[in-house]
Design a protein around this motif. Structure first.
Motif, PDB file in Angstrom:
ATOM      1  N   VAL A   7       0.823  -1.211   0.000  1.00  0.00           N
ATOM      2  CA  VAL A   7       0.000   0.000   0.000  1.00  0.00           C
ATOM      3  C   VAL A   7       0.861   1.268   0.000  1.00  0.00           C
ATOM      4  CG1 VAL A   7      -1.770   1.266   1.264  1.00  0.00           C
ATOM      5  CG2 VAL A   7      -1.841  -1.224   1.197  1.00  0.00           C
ATOM      6  N   LYS A 158      -4.623  11.400  -2.011  1.00  0.00           N
ATOM      7  CA  LYS A 158      -6.020  11.825  -1.835  1.00  0.00           C
ATOM      8  C   LYS A 158      -6.977  10.650  -1.983  1.00  0.00           C
ATOM      9  CE  LYS A 158      -6.529  16.693  -2.875  1.00  0.00           C
ATOM     10  NZ  LYS A 158      -6.454  17.601  -4.003  1.00  0.00           N
ATOM     11  N   ALA A 159      -6.592   9.699  -2.867  1.00  0.00           N
ATOM     12  CA  ALA A 159      -7.475   8.566  -3.139  1.00  0.00           C
ATOM     13  C   ALA A 159      -7.719   7.742  -1.880  1.00  0.00           C
ATOM     14  CB  ALA A 159      -6.866   7.693  -4.226  1.00  0.00           C
ATOM     15  N   PHE A 160      -6.818   7.857  -0.896  1.00  0.00           N
ATOM     16  CA  PHE A 160      -6.911   7.007   0.293  1.00  0.00           C
ATOM     17  C   PHE A 160      -7.745   7.634   1.407  1.00  0.00           C
ATOM     18  CE2 PHE A 160      -3.395   5.181  -1.921  1.00  0.00           C
ATOM     19  CZ  PHE A 160      -3.519   3.832  -1.672  1.00  0.00           C
ATOM     20  N   PRO A 162     -11.028   8.033   1.831  1.00  0.00           N
ATOM     21  CA  PRO A 162     -12.108   7.198   2.385  1.00  0.00           C
ATOM     22  C   PRO A 162     -11.571   6.045   3.230  1.00  0.00           C
ATOM     23  CG  PRO A 162     -12.316   7.386  -0.011  1.00  0.00           C
ATOM     24  CD  PRO A 162     -11.048   8.063   0.359  1.00  0.00           C
ATOM     25  N   VAL A 163     -10.411   5.488   2.807  1.00  0.00           N
ATOM     26  CA  VAL A 163      -9.817   4.385   3.576  1.00  0.00           C
ATOM     27  C   VAL A 163      -9.410   4.893   4.958  1.00  0.00           C
ATOM     28  CG1 VAL A 163      -8.129   2.526   3.525  1.00  0.00           C
ATOM     29  CG2 VAL A 163      -8.909   3.528   1.389  1.00  0.00           C
TER      30      VAL A 163
ATOM     31  N   SER B  85     -12.609   6.796  -5.492  1.00  0.00           N
ATOM     32  CA  SER B  85     -12.024   7.876  -4.697  1.00  0.00           C
ATOM     33  C   SER B  85     -10.830   8.534  -5.377  1.00  0.00           C
ATOM     34  CB  SER B  85     -11.587   7.320  -3.340  1.00  0.00           C
ATOM     35  OG  SER B  85     -10.514   6.415  -3.525  1.00  0.00           O
ATOM     36  N   PRO B  87      -8.612  10.864  -7.468  1.00  0.00           N
ATOM     37  CA  PRO B  87      -8.879  12.183  -8.051  1.00  0.00           C
ATOM     38  C   PRO B  87      -8.788  12.186  -9.582  1.00  0.00           C
ATOM     39  CG  PRO B  87      -6.827  12.193  -6.779  1.00  0.00           C
ATOM     40  CD  PRO B  87      -7.503  10.895  -6.502  1.00  0.00           C
TER      41      PRO B  87
END
Lengths: 206, 243
Positions: A7, A158-160, A162-163, B85, B87
């Motif tokens: 990750v 930023k994608a993480f 919600p995680v 999620s 971007p």
């Protein structure tokens, strides 16, 4: 809860190892060679206890007990937790090898904080007070682990986000569970073998 | 628990026969190289290479697949999150999720040829030679030994709890009972430590712990296996940089 392999980006992995090496070296320096067998036995108990699963709604949670490790082992809790994580990675493939550094920080620092919190209640003559500080130590360690994990995930990208929120949210019930188990274990120890706890009356007399 | 590692250590394969120190260094290098990869083709190559180590080590595939499957399932949950999620959109999210699964599984799978092809104490001895702190070496050996003992104890206690009608559930009573159980395990072990320590002292324990295992002098076959692990790691990083 810990981070799984794959990750994190390389800078986070490197930072984790730098932090863990510094804290583990300092912490090991405070441990004397003659204390190692005792530490090993306690580490083994915690490692085994972390395999206990508690049914929780549709799923089950397992205890991490890093607060209790901090309370019982003290400063040496950091290498003890690091070793526990390494064994989990090698034997059960939980977590991983390169993330060992960062997971050490996520779980080990809160353990040291729990030790500090429990010491605040030093000399707690009343059994309920010992249990209360046990609860605080256990709950705070889990909360801190959750916070550190969420912080780490938000810095990963930023994608993480919600995680990170999910991780933080998942730690709320865990906080209560760990707090209650730690409170029960600590008051059990205070009743039966108080010298195992730091700062209690009996341990100062011994 | 002991059996997981120590049974697979009795088989003979090219990886089993390799010198423990070079094996840990070489495969450790492979794991670190995998950690820095970014592009999907390079990660796919690392994923394939990791399974090649497992096949080369002739490890029983059932347990390897089961354990890796659990990790893959967990990592796979990113497929449900990242496409929504990310971007840069769903496509970028899917790619990142695929990268995480390939990378994570490759690194986790490599733990098997790395540590499950020799008895635990031999791997620790190898780490000691690679300059792991002597205190951590002692701690690891003793902890591994006692973890097996306490796992048995825990099993016994749980059997007796079940036979008295204890059913764990999400309630206060369960948590209190578990707290007492952990407390009593701690006390029992704590009382043993004093005796264990005295027994160890009387057998000559100083402040470090000797493992009776001498590594054979390094053979050219060890070096060639090590070399191929390093070259492969380098090639993966090179492939990643060129893409």
């Amino acid at each position: 809860m810990h981070v799984s392999e794959g990750v994190l980006a390389f800078p986070a992995i490197a930072a984790g190892w730098t932090g863990t090496t510094a804290i583990a070296v300092a912490s090991l320096r405070a441990v004397e060679g003659k204390d190692l067998p005792k530490m090993a036995v306690l580490t083994a108990v915690f490692f085994v206890a972390s395999l206990i699963h508690i049914p929780f709604g549709p799923t089950s949670v397992h205890l991490t007990l890093n607060g209790l490790v901090g309370v019982v082992i003290g400063i040496g809790a950091y290498p003890a937790i690091l070793l526990g994580l390494a064994l989990q990675a090698v034997l059960f493939q939980h977590g991983g090898l390169t993330v060992l550094g960062i997971n050490g920080v996520l779980m080990g620092l809160p353990a040291l904080a729990a030790y500090g919190i429990f010491r605040l209640g030093d000399g707690a003559a009343h059994r309920n007070k010992t249990a209360l500080f046990g609860f605080l130590a256990g709950a705070a360690a889990t909360a801190l682990t959750g916070l550190l994990l969420a912080l780490l995930l938000t810095t990963t990208g930023k994608a993480f986000l919600p995680v990170a929120k999910l991780a933080l949210f998942a730690h709320l019930p865990l906080m209560v569970v760990e707090g209650l188990v730690t409170a029960a274990a600590v008051s059990f120890l205070a009743r039966v073998k108080p010298e195992m706890l730091p700062g209690t009356h009996a341990s100062r007399e011994v | 628990m002991e059996s997981v590692i120590d049974q697979s250590g009795s088989k003979k394969s090219a990886i089993h026969r390799m010198d423990g120190r070079l094996k840990l260094l070489g495969l450790g290098c492979f794991i670190c190289a995998t950690a820095v990869l970014r592009s999907l083709p390079a990660l796919a190559a690392a994923f394939a290479a990791a399974w090649c180590w497992v096949l080369l080590a002739r490890l029983p595939l059932g347990p390897v697949l089961r354990r890796t499957g659990m990790a893959a399932l967990f990592l796979g949950s990113f497929f449900l999150i990242l496409p929504f999620s990310h971007p840069l959109g769903a496509n970028a999210g899917l790619k990142q999720a695929a990268a995480i699964v390939l990378k994570g599984v490759a690194m986790i799978v490599t733990i098997f040829p790395m540590f499950h092809t020799a008895p635990f104490h031999v791997s620790i001895k190898a780490l000691e030679r690679l300059k792991l702190s002597p205190k951590l070496v002692t701690l690891s050996l003793l902890t591994y030994r006692y973890a097996a003992t306490y796992q048995d104890q825990l099993r016994t206690v749980r059997t007796s709890m079940t036979s008295r009608g204890f059913h764990p559930g999400a309630n206060l009573r369960t948590l209190g009972i578990l707290g007492d159980l952990i407390g009593s395990l701690l006390i029992r072990s704590f009382e043993q430590t004093e005796r264990i320590y005295q027994a160890m002292r009387s057998r000559g324990y100083g402040e470090s712990f000797g493992v009776v295992h001498e590594f054979q002098p390094l053979q050219s076959s060890d070096w060639s296996k090590f070399g191929s692990m390093i070259i492969l790691s380098g090639a993966l990083v090179g492939l990643d940089l060129s893409l």
